[in-house]
Design a protein around this motif. Structure first.
Motif, PDB file in Angstrom:
ATOM      1  N   LEU A 223      33.743  16.640  -4.388  1.00 51.00           N
ATOM      2  CA  LEU A 223      32.712  15.846  -5.043  1.00 51.00           C
ATOM      3  C   LEU A 223      32.274  14.720  -4.120  1.00 51.00           C
ATOM      4  O   LEU A 223      33.089  13.935  -3.635  1.00 51.00           O
ATOM      5  N   GLY A 224      30.963  14.629  -3.862  1.00 54.84           N
ATOM      6  CA  GLY A 224      30.432  13.591  -2.997  1.00 54.84           C
ATOM      7  C   GLY A 224      29.644  12.566  -3.781  1.00 54.84           C
ATOM      8  O   GLY A 224      29.579  12.592  -5.017  1.00 54.84           O
ATOM      9  N   ASP A 225      29.049  11.666  -3.058  1.00 51.99           N
ATOM     10  CA  ASP A 225      28.238  10.610  -3.647  1.00 51.99           C
ATOM     11  C   ASP A 225      26.785  11.075  -3.649  1.00 51.99           C
ATOM     12  O   ASP A 225      26.174  11.251  -2.598  1.00 51.99           O
ATOM     13  N   SER A 226      26.232  11.274  -4.836  1.00 54.33           N
ATOM     14  CA  SER A 226      24.882  11.831  -4.923  1.00 54.33           C
ATOM     15  C   SER A 226      23.844  10.909  -4.299  1.00 54.33           C
ATOM     16  O   SER A 226      22.842  11.357  -3.762  1.00 54.33           O
ATOM     17  N   GLU A 227      24.077   9.599  -4.341  1.00 51.62           N
ATOM     18  CA  GLU A 227      23.099   8.678  -3.760  1.00 51.62           C
ATOM     19  C   GLU A 227      23.036   8.838  -2.249  1.00 51.62           C
ATOM     20  O   GLU A 227      21.970   8.922  -1.641  1.00 51.62           O
ATOM     21  N   TYR A 228      24.212   8.911  -1.617  1.00 50.77           N
ATOM     22  CA  TYR A 228      24.229   9.063  -0.172  1.00 50.77           C
ATOM     23  C   TYR A 228      23.673  10.414   0.250  1.00 50.77           C
ATOM     24  O   TYR A 228      23.105  10.554   1.325  1.00 50.77           O
ATOM     25  N   LEU A 229      23.853  11.418  -0.556  1.00 55.12           N
ATOM     26  CA  LEU A 229      23.389  12.749  -0.190  1.00 55.12           C
ATOM     27  C   LEU A 229      21.924  12.966  -0.534  1.00 55.12           C
ATOM     28  O   LEU A 229      21.420  14.069  -0.450  1.00 55.12           O
ATOM     29  N   GLY A 230      21.237  11.923  -0.952  1.00 58.12           N
ATOM     30  CA  GLY A 230      19.805  12.031  -1.171  1.00 58.12           C
ATOM     31  C   GLY A 230      19.424  12.818  -2.400  1.00 58.12           C
ATOM     32  O   GLY A 230      18.351  13.420  -2.453  1.00 58.12           O
ATOM     33  N   ALA A 231      20.294  12.845  -3.397  1.00 54.63           N
ATOM     34  CA  ALA A 231      19.998  13.598  -4.616  1.00 54.63           C
ATOM     35  C   ALA A 231      20.152  12.659  -5.806  1.00 54.63           C
ATOM     36  O   ALA A 231      20.974  12.855  -6.681  1.00 54.63           O
ATOM     37  N   ASP A 232      19.332  11.622  -5.820  1.00 56.63           N
ATOM     38  CA  ASP A 232      19.479  10.581  -6.843  1.00 56.63           C
ATOM     39  C   ASP A 232      19.312  11.109  -8.261  1.00 56.63           C
ATOM     40  O   ASP A 232      19.838  10.530  -9.213  1.00 56.63           O
ATOM     41  N   ILE A 233      18.564  12.190  -8.415  1.00 56.98           N
ATOM     42  CA  ILE A 233      18.293  12.666  -9.772  1.00 56.98           C
ATOM     43  C   ILE A 233      19.485  13.425 -10.346  1.00 56.98           C
ATOM     44  O   ILE A 233      19.493  13.742 -11.538  1.00 56.98           O
ATOM     45  N   TYR A 234      20.496  13.693  -9.502  1.00 55.12           N
ATOM     46  CA  TYR A 234      21.647  14.449  -9.974  1.00 55.12           C
ATOM     47  C   TYR A 234      22.838  13.520 -10.182  1.00 55.12           C
ATOM     48  O   TYR A 234      23.011  12.525  -9.482  1.00 55.12           O
ATOM     49  N   ASP A 235      23.655  13.891 -11.129  1.00 53.88           N
ATOM     50  CA  ASP A 235      24.841  13.101 -11.416  1.00 53.88           C
ATOM     51  C   ASP A 235      26.019  13.479 -10.529  1.00 53.88           C
ATOM     52  O   ASP A 235      26.842  12.634 -10.194  1.00 53.88           O
ATOM     53  N   ASN A 236      26.132  14.753 -10.158  1.00 52.37           N
ATOM     54  CA  ASN A 236      27.249  15.230  -9.342  1.00 52.37           C
ATOM     55  C   ASN A 236      26.723  16.081  -8.192  1.00 52.37           C
ATOM     56  O   ASN A 236      25.863  16.946  -8.398  1.00 52.37           O
ATOM     57  N   VAL A 237      27.233  15.823  -7.002  1.00 51.92           N
ATOM     58  CA  VAL A 237      26.908  16.634  -5.833  1.00 51.92           C
ATOM     59  C   VAL A 237      28.215  17.046  -5.166  1.00 51.92           C
ATOM     60  O   VAL A 237      29.021  16.184  -4.784  1.00 51.92           O
ATOM     61  N   TYR A 238      28.414  18.346  -5.038  1.00 52.59           N
ATOM     62  CA  TYR A 238      29.624  18.879  -4.410  1.00 52.59           C
ATOM     63  C   TYR A 238      29.268  19.423  -3.031  1.00 52.59           C
ATOM     64  O   TYR A 238      28.270  20.140  -2.872  1.00 52.59           O
ATOM     65  N   GLU A 239      30.104  19.102  -2.052  1.00 55.66           N
ATOM     66  CA  GLU A 239      29.896  19.578  -0.683  1.00 55.66           C
ATOM     67  C   GLU A 239      31.031  20.534  -0.316  1.00 55.66           C
ATOM     68  O   GLU A 239      32.204  20.241  -0.546  1.00 55.66           O
ATOM     69  N   HIS A 240      30.657  21.666   0.249  1.00 56.83           N
ATOM     70  CA  HIS A 240      31.635  22.689   0.614  1.00 56.83           C
ATOM     71  C   HIS A 240      31.426  23.063   2.080  1.00 56.83           C
ATOM     72  O   HIS A 240      30.374  23.595   2.448  1.00 56.83           O
ATOM     73  N   PHE A 241      32.426  22.779   2.912  1.00 54.83           N
ATOM     74  CA  PHE A 241      32.327  23.038   4.352  1.00 54.83           C
ATOM     75  C   PHE A 241      33.196  24.233   4.729  1.00 54.83           C
ATOM     76  O   PHE A 241      34.389  24.249   4.458  1.00 54.83           O
ATOM     77  N   THR A 242      32.580  25.225   5.361  1.00 55.36           N
ATOM     78  CA  THR A 242      33.313  26.366   5.932  1.00 55.36           C
ATOM     79  C   THR A 242      32.794  26.611   7.342  1.00 55.36           C
ATOM     80  O   THR A 242      31.686  26.179   7.696  1.00 55.36           O
ATOM     81  N   ALA A 243      33.583  27.308   8.153  1.00 57.14           N
ATOM     82  CA  ALA A 243      33.164  27.584   9.531  1.00 57.14           C
ATOM     83  C   ALA A 243      33.825  28.849  10.046  1.00 57.14           C
ATOM     84  O   ALA A 243      34.966  29.167   9.681  1.00 57.14           O
ATOM     85  N   ASN A 244      33.092  29.574  10.880  1.00 51.78           N
ATOM     86  CA  ASN A 244      33.621  30.699  11.645  1.00 51.78           C
ATOM     87  C   ASN A 244      33.700  30.258  13.102  1.00 51.78           C
ATOM     88  O   ASN A 244      32.678  29.875  13.691  1.00 51.78           O
ATOM     89  N   ILE A 245      34.890  30.313  13.671  1.00 52.07           N
ATOM     90  CA  ILE A 245      35.108  29.780  15.014  1.00 52.07           C
ATOM     91  C   ILE A 245      35.681  30.865  15.918  1.00 52.07           C
ATOM     92  O   ILE A 245      36.647  31.548  15.553  1.00 52.07           O
ATOM     93  N   VAL A 246      35.086  31.032  17.072  1.00 55.93           N
ATOM     94  CA  VAL A 246      35.592  31.929  18.114  1.00 55.93           C
ATOM     95  C   VAL A 246      35.912  31.073  19.327  1.00 55.93           C
ATOM     96  O   VAL A 246      35.064  30.297  19.795  1.00 55.93           O
ATOM     97  N   ARG A 247      37.127  31.187  19.845  1.00 54.61           N
ATOM     98  CA  ARG A 247      37.510  30.353  20.978  1.00 54.61           C
ATOM     99  C   ARG A 247      38.472  31.094  21.898  1.00 54.61           C
ATOM    100  O   ARG A 247      39.095  32.088  21.514  1.00 54.61           O
ATOM    101  N   VAL A 248      38.581  30.594  23.113  1.00 57.99           N
ATOM    102  CA  VAL A 248      39.503  31.124  24.109  1.00 57.99           C
ATOM    103  C   VAL A 248      40.394  29.984  24.580  1.00 57.99           C
ATOM    104  O   VAL A 248      40.087  28.806  24.366  1.00 57.99           O
ATOM    105  N   GLY A 249      41.507  30.344  25.232  1.00 62.33           N
ATOM    106  CA  GLY A 249      42.420  29.303  25.680  1.00 62.33           C
ATOM    107  C   GLY A 249      43.393  29.790  26.727  1.00 62.33           C
ATOM    108  O   GLY A 249      43.542  30.998  26.966  1.00 62.33           O
ATOM    109  N   LEU A 250      44.066  28.839  27.362  1.00 61.51           N
ATOM    110  CA  LEU A 250      45.138  29.100  28.323  1.00 61.51           C
ATOM    111  C   LEU A 250      46.396  28.396  27.830  1.00 61.51           C
ATOM    112  O   LEU A 250      46.343  27.225  27.432  1.00 61.51           O
ATOM    113  N   ASN A 251      47.528  29.105  27.853  1.00 62.11           N
ATOM    114  CA  ASN A 251      48.812  28.543  27.444  1.00 62.11           C
ATOM    115  C   ASN A 251      49.805  28.614  28.590  1.00 62.11           C
ATOM    116  O   ASN A 251      49.832  29.601  29.340  1.00 62.11           O
TER     117      ASN A 251
END
Length: 269
Positions: A223-251
């Motif tokens: 649950l985020g702050d609707s005012e900061y997220l630019g959705a003043d007309i809404y009472d609740n704003v939910y933010e959901h972050f997901t990502a697909n990551i491809v990486r390489v490395g040396l160990n």
């Protein structure tokens, strides 16, 4: 008669010299048996570096309440993308007399995965609009790994699956502009979620290995702050972050607890 006697004496001397030489100690060194090279093992602590690319959709779910009942909902999605880079620490344990490798791994990556969602229009030569955005500042994971060691003509390989916890700092922001003048607000939060993926590691030397892996990261719905997220007309704003990551490395693996190689076997006669 004299000639035969001399020939017989010479033959006796040669035979005596041969017998005497056979009794002398040998000047050659003792033969040494060199044992075969040690069997490669993935067991050990390791440190590494990694880098890659990631991206996905960040969703904003908005709800408007009236008398405790939700009568309007909307969902906005923005596309995020960017790079990650950081360090890795871990430990592998190859089960004795087995190809199974169990391990734990942690990493911390700097990130610039970000995305924006904006709307604007022009009127009488001017322009105005607003938007929201999300940026992943850093990502850390703590995962278990299960692999199966494979020896091929090209070297030692370790395909593996992995999964565990994920932690990330997400910065959300909103902005508005009107005829070139604008304002923005942002706030950051550290969220915990989960990650899962798979990879392949290749042993370049007994201590140095190269890996390539894929991770799916889900930092949860918050649950985020609707005012900061630019959705003043809404009472609740939910933010959901997901990502697909491809990486390489040396160990780099440290053989701190590896047993010493067996001493050479000397044949004695």
């Amino acid at each position: 008669m004299i000639r035969a006697l001399l020939l017989s004496s010479a033959l006796s001397l040669v035979a005596a010299g041969t017998v005497f030489a056979a009794d002398l100690p040998s000047t050659k060194g003792e033969p040494v048996y060199a044992p075969p090279p040690p069997v490669f093992s993935w067991t050990g602590f390791y440190l590494g570096v990694n880098g890659g690319y990631g991206g996905n959709n960040v969703s904003f779910d908005s709800q408007e309440d009236e008398g405790g009942a939700i009568f309007e909902e909307s969902r906005e999605k923005l596309t995020s993308s960017g790079f990650v880079a950081g360090g890795t620490i871990g430990y592998n344990y190859q089960v004795p007399s087995s190809n199974f490798v169990l391990g734990v791994e942690g990493d911390f990556d700097w990130s610039n995965i970000r995305g924006d969602l904006s709307e604007g229009f022009s009127d009488d030569g001017g322009s105005e609009g607003a938007g929201v955005g999300s940026r992943l500042n850093w990502l850390a994971t703590a995962r278990a790994r299960i692999g199966y060691a494979v020896t091929t003509p090209f070297g030692n390989l370790l395909p593996y699956v992995t999964g565990g916890g994920a932690f990330g700092n997400v910065e959300s922001y909103s902005y508005e502009y009107d005829d070139g003048e604008g304002e923005s607000e942002s706030f950051g939060h550290t969220w915990a979620g989960w990650t899962a993926g798979a990879g392949l590691e290749y042993a370049i030397t007994p201590n140095l290995s190269f890996k390539a892996e894929y991770l799916y990261v889900d930092l949860g719905k918050h649950l985020g702050d609707s005012e900061y997220l630019g959705a003043d007309i809404y009472d609740n704003v939910y933010e959901h972050f997901t990502a697909n990551i491809v990486r390489v490395g040396l160990n780099w693996k440290f053989d701190w607890f590896a047993p010493p190689p067996p001493p050479p076997v000397v044949a004695k006669y």
